[in-house]
Design a protein around this motif. Structure first.
Motif, PDB file in Angstrom:
ATOM      1  N   MET A 194       0.825  -1.195   0.000  1.00  0.00           N
ATOM      2  CA  MET A 194       0.000   0.000   0.000  1.00  0.00           C
ATOM      3  C   MET A 194       0.867   1.256   0.000  1.00  0.00           C
ATOM      4  SD  MET A 194      -3.294   1.347   1.961  1.00  0.00           S
ATOM      5  CE  MET A 194      -3.672  -0.223   2.530  1.00  0.00           C
ATOM      6  N   LYS A 195       1.929   1.241   0.780  1.00  0.00           N
ATOM      7  CA  LYS A 195       2.819   2.400   0.838  1.00  0.00           C
ATOM      8  C   LYS A 195       3.410   2.685  -0.545  1.00  0.00           C
ATOM      9  CE  LYS A 195       6.326   4.288   3.875  1.00  0.00           C
ATOM     10  NZ  LYS A 195       7.183   4.038   5.019  1.00  0.00           N
ATOM     11  N   GLU A 196       3.696   1.611  -1.274  1.00  0.00           N
ATOM     12  CA  GLU A 196       4.225   1.750  -2.635  1.00  0.00           C
ATOM     13  C   GLU A 196       3.199   2.460  -3.533  1.00  0.00           C
ATOM     14  OE1 GLU A 196       5.325  -1.131  -6.405  1.00  0.00           O
ATOM     15  OE2 GLU A 196       5.282  -1.992  -4.409  1.00  0.00           O
ATOM     16  N   TYR A 197       1.925   2.110  -3.402  1.00  0.00           N
ATOM     17  CA  TYR A 197       0.875   2.757  -4.194  1.00  0.00           C
ATOM     18  C   TYR A 197       0.805   4.248  -3.880  1.00  0.00           C
ATOM     19  CZ  TYR A 197      -0.958  -1.884  -5.384  1.00  0.00           C
ATOM     20  OH  TYR A 197      -1.106  -3.165  -5.855  1.00  0.00           O
ATOM     21  N   VAL A 198       0.885   4.576  -2.610  1.00  0.00           N
ATOM     22  CA  VAL A 198       0.812   5.984  -2.196  1.00  0.00           C
ATOM     23  C   VAL A 198       1.974   6.762  -2.792  1.00  0.00           C
ATOM     24  CG1 VAL A 198       0.892   7.561  -0.228  1.00  0.00           C
ATOM     25  CG2 VAL A 198      -0.484   5.482  -0.093  1.00  0.00           C
ATOM     26  N   GLU A 199       3.160   6.185  -2.777  1.00  0.00           N
ATOM     27  CA  GLU A 199       4.334   6.860  -3.354  1.00  0.00           C
ATOM     28  C   GLU A 199       4.152   7.073  -4.855  1.00  0.00           C
ATOM     29  OE1 GLU A 199       6.826   8.317  -1.705  1.00  0.00           O
ATOM     30  OE2 GLU A 199       5.712   7.717   0.071  1.00  0.00           O
ATOM     31  N   ILE A 200       3.608   6.088  -5.545  1.00  0.00           N
ATOM     32  CA  ILE A 200       3.362   6.215  -6.982  1.00  0.00           C
ATOM     33  C   ILE A 200       2.317   7.295  -7.235  1.00  0.00           C
ATOM     34  CG2 ILE A 200       2.402   5.053  -9.014  1.00  0.00           C
ATOM     35  CD1 ILE A 200       3.745   2.465  -7.930  1.00  0.00           C
ATOM     36  N   LEU A 201       1.230   7.298  -6.461  1.00  0.00           N
ATOM     37  CA  LEU A 201       0.188   8.324  -6.616  1.00  0.00           C
ATOM     38  C   LEU A 201       0.769   9.716  -6.381  1.00  0.00           C
ATOM     39  CD1 LEU A 201      -2.789   6.536  -4.818  1.00  0.00           C
ATOM     40  CD2 LEU A 201      -2.552   6.958  -7.280  1.00  0.00           C
ATOM     41  N   LYS A 202       1.620   9.841  -5.365  1.00  0.00           N
ATOM     42  CA  LYS A 202       2.260  11.137  -5.072  1.00  0.00           C
ATOM     43  C   LYS A 202       3.122  11.598  -6.240  1.00  0.00           C
ATOM     44  CE  LYS A 202       4.407  11.575  -1.153  1.00  0.00           C
ATOM     45  NZ  LYS A 202       5.099  11.314   0.129  1.00  0.00           N
ATOM     46  N   SER A 203       3.884  10.697  -6.807  1.00  0.00           N
ATOM     47  CA  SER A 203       4.802  11.091  -7.876  1.00  0.00           C
ATOM     48  C   SER A 203       4.070  11.436  -9.173  1.00  0.00           C
ATOM     49  CB  SER A 203       5.827   9.984  -8.126  1.00  0.00           C
ATOM     50  OG  SER A 203       5.230   8.857  -8.728  1.00  0.00           O
ATOM     51  N   ILE A 204       2.948  10.811  -9.422  1.00  0.00           N
ATOM     52  CA  ILE A 204       2.227  11.050 -10.679  1.00  0.00           C
ATOM     53  C   ILE A 204       1.280  12.240 -10.585  1.00  0.00           C
ATOM     54  CG2 ILE A 204       0.513  10.065 -12.263  1.00  0.00           C
ATOM     55  CD1 ILE A 204       1.840   7.347 -11.761  1.00  0.00           C
ATOM     56  N   PHE A 205       0.528  12.332  -9.496  1.00  0.00           N
ATOM     57  CA  PHE A 205      -0.525  13.341  -9.405  1.00  0.00           C
ATOM     58  C   PHE A 205      -0.129  14.600  -8.643  1.00  0.00           C
ATOM     59  CE2 PHE A 205      -2.975   9.454 -10.171  1.00  0.00           C
ATOM     60  CZ  PHE A 205      -3.816   9.881 -11.169  1.00  0.00           C
ATOM     61  N   ASP A 206       0.933  14.570  -7.853  1.00  0.00           N
ATOM     62  CA  ASP A 206       1.285  15.688  -6.976  1.00  0.00           C
ATOM     63  C   ASP A 206       0.032  16.151  -6.220  1.00  0.00           C
ATOM     64  OD1 ASP A 206       2.813  17.641  -5.723  1.00  0.00           O
ATOM     65  OD2 ASP A 206       2.498  19.093  -7.335  1.00  0.00           O
ATOM     66  N   PRO A 207      -0.575  15.247  -5.443  1.00  0.00           N
ATOM     67  CA  PRO A 207      -1.876  15.522  -4.835  1.00  0.00           C
ATOM     68  C   PRO A 207      -1.822  16.449  -3.625  1.00  0.00           C
ATOM     69  CG  PRO A 207      -1.086  13.411  -4.093  1.00  0.00           C
ATOM     70  CD  PRO A 207      -0.077  13.928  -5.085  1.00  0.00           C
ATOM     71  N   ILE A 208      -2.958  17.070  -3.367  1.00  0.00           N
ATOM     72  CA  ILE A 208      -3.147  17.838  -2.143  1.00  0.00           C
ATOM     73  C   ILE A 208      -3.352  16.869  -0.984  1.00  0.00           C
ATOM     74  CG2 ILE A 208      -4.709  19.434  -0.957  1.00  0.00           C
ATOM     75  CD1 ILE A 208      -5.362  20.594  -3.750  1.00  0.00           C
ATOM     76  N   ALA A 209      -4.085  15.789  -1.258  1.00  0.00           N
ATOM     77  CA  ALA A 209      -4.368  14.778  -0.241  1.00  0.00           C
ATOM     78  C   ALA A 209      -4.656  13.442  -0.920  1.00  0.00           C
ATOM     79  CB  ALA A 209      -5.570  15.193   0.605  1.00  0.00           C
ATOM     80  N   VAL A 210      -4.430  12.359  -0.173  1.00  0.00           N
ATOM     81  CA  VAL A 210      -4.795  11.015  -0.616  1.00  0.00           C
ATOM     82  C   VAL A 210      -5.490  10.338   0.553  1.00  0.00           C
ATOM     83  CG1 VAL A 210      -3.970   8.754  -1.385  1.00  0.00           C
ATOM     84  CG2 VAL A 210      -2.861  10.828  -2.240  1.00  0.00           C
ATOM     85  N   PHE A 211      -6.644   9.752   0.265  1.00  0.00           N
ATOM     86  CA  PHE A 211      -7.414   9.032   1.277  1.00  0.00           C
ATOM     87  C   PHE A 211      -7.581   7.587   0.831  1.00  0.00           C
ATOM     88  CE2 PHE A 211      -8.734  13.451   1.463  1.00  0.00           C
ATOM     89  CZ  PHE A 211      -8.808  13.715   2.818  1.00  0.00           C
ATOM     90  N   LEU A 212      -7.839   6.715   1.795  1.00  0.00           N
ATOM     91  CA  LEU A 212      -8.148   5.324   1.509  1.00  0.00           C
ATOM     92  C   LEU A 212      -9.441   4.980   2.234  1.00  0.00           C
ATOM     93  CD1 LEU A 212      -7.270   2.649   0.192  1.00  0.00           C
ATOM     94  CD2 LEU A 212      -6.115   2.099   2.331  1.00  0.00           C
ATOM     95  N   ARG A 213     -10.441   4.545   1.454  1.00  0.00           N
ATOM     96  CA  ARG A 213     -11.728   4.166   2.028  1.00  0.00           C
ATOM     97  C   ARG A 213     -12.208   2.903   1.336  1.00  0.00           C
ATOM     98  NH1 ARG A 213     -16.415   8.059   0.765  1.00  0.00           N
ATOM     99  NH2 ARG A 213     -16.181   6.992  -1.207  1.00  0.00           N
ATOM    100  N   ASP A 214     -12.421   1.866   2.096  1.00  0.00           N
ATOM    101  CA  ASP A 214     -12.921   0.596   1.563  1.00  0.00           C
ATOM    102  C   ASP A 214     -12.130   0.145   0.343  1.00  0.00           C
ATOM    103  OD1 ASP A 214     -14.939   0.614   3.526  1.00  0.00           O
ATOM    104  OD2 ASP A 214     -16.278   1.756   2.222  1.00  0.00           O
ATOM    105  N   GLU A 215     -10.807   0.136   0.470  1.00  0.00           N
ATOM    106  CA  GLU A 215      -9.890  -0.295  -0.587  1.00  0.00           C
ATOM    107  C   GLU A 215      -9.979   0.568  -1.845  1.00  0.00           C
ATOM    108  OE1 GLU A 215      -9.912  -4.487  -1.271  1.00  0.00           O
ATOM    109  OE2 GLU A 215     -10.113  -4.941   0.849  1.00  0.00           O
ATOM    110  N   GLU A 216     -10.421   1.799  -1.698  1.00  0.00           N
ATOM    111  CA  GLU A 216     -10.530   2.744  -2.808  1.00  0.00           C
ATOM    112  C   GLU A 216      -9.674   3.964  -2.480  1.00  0.00           C
ATOM    113  OE1 GLU A 216     -14.266   4.257  -5.204  1.00  0.00           O
ATOM    114  OE2 GLU A 216     -14.283   5.030  -3.162  1.00  0.00           O
ATOM    115  N   PHE A 217      -8.781   4.309  -3.382  1.00  0.00           N
ATOM    116  CA  PHE A 217      -7.949   5.494  -3.197  1.00  0.00           C
ATOM    117  C   PHE A 217      -8.708   6.715  -3.705  1.00  0.00           C
ATOM    118  CE2 PHE A 217      -4.664   2.225  -3.288  1.00  0.00           C
ATOM    119  CZ  PHE A 217      -3.860   2.618  -2.234  1.00  0.00           C
TER     120      PHE A 217
END
Length: 72
Positions: A1-24
């Motif tokens: 999961m941590k790997e997914y968050v790092e990938i999301l951060k690098s691609i989207f440059d997000p303000i925030a990332v949440f995880l709810r019921d296995e949905e980012f």
């Protein structure tokens, strides 16, 4: 999961990332180049993941709703 968050951060440059019921849920500053980012994401992650992308404005409207656990 941590790997997914790092990938999301690098691609989207997000303000925030949440995880709810296995949905980012990814909150982006603007929707410019969003299709390109999603294409890059599909090349970076082989697994099927559930992803919701919200603009900053959409996020501000939904802020009071339960978006799940805030990861960043």
């Amino acid at each position: 999961m941590k790997e997914y968050v790092e990938i999301l951060k690098s691609i989207f440059d997000p303000i925030a990332v949440f995880l709810r019921d296995e949905e980012f849920i990814v909150v982006v500053k603007d929707e410019k180049n969003l299709q390109q980012a999603i294409s890059e994401l599909s090349k970076s992650i082989d697994d099927d993941i559930s992803l919701v992308v919200l603009s900053k404005e959409e996020y501000e409207k939904m802020e009071k709703q339960d978006l799940g656990e805030r990861l960043i």
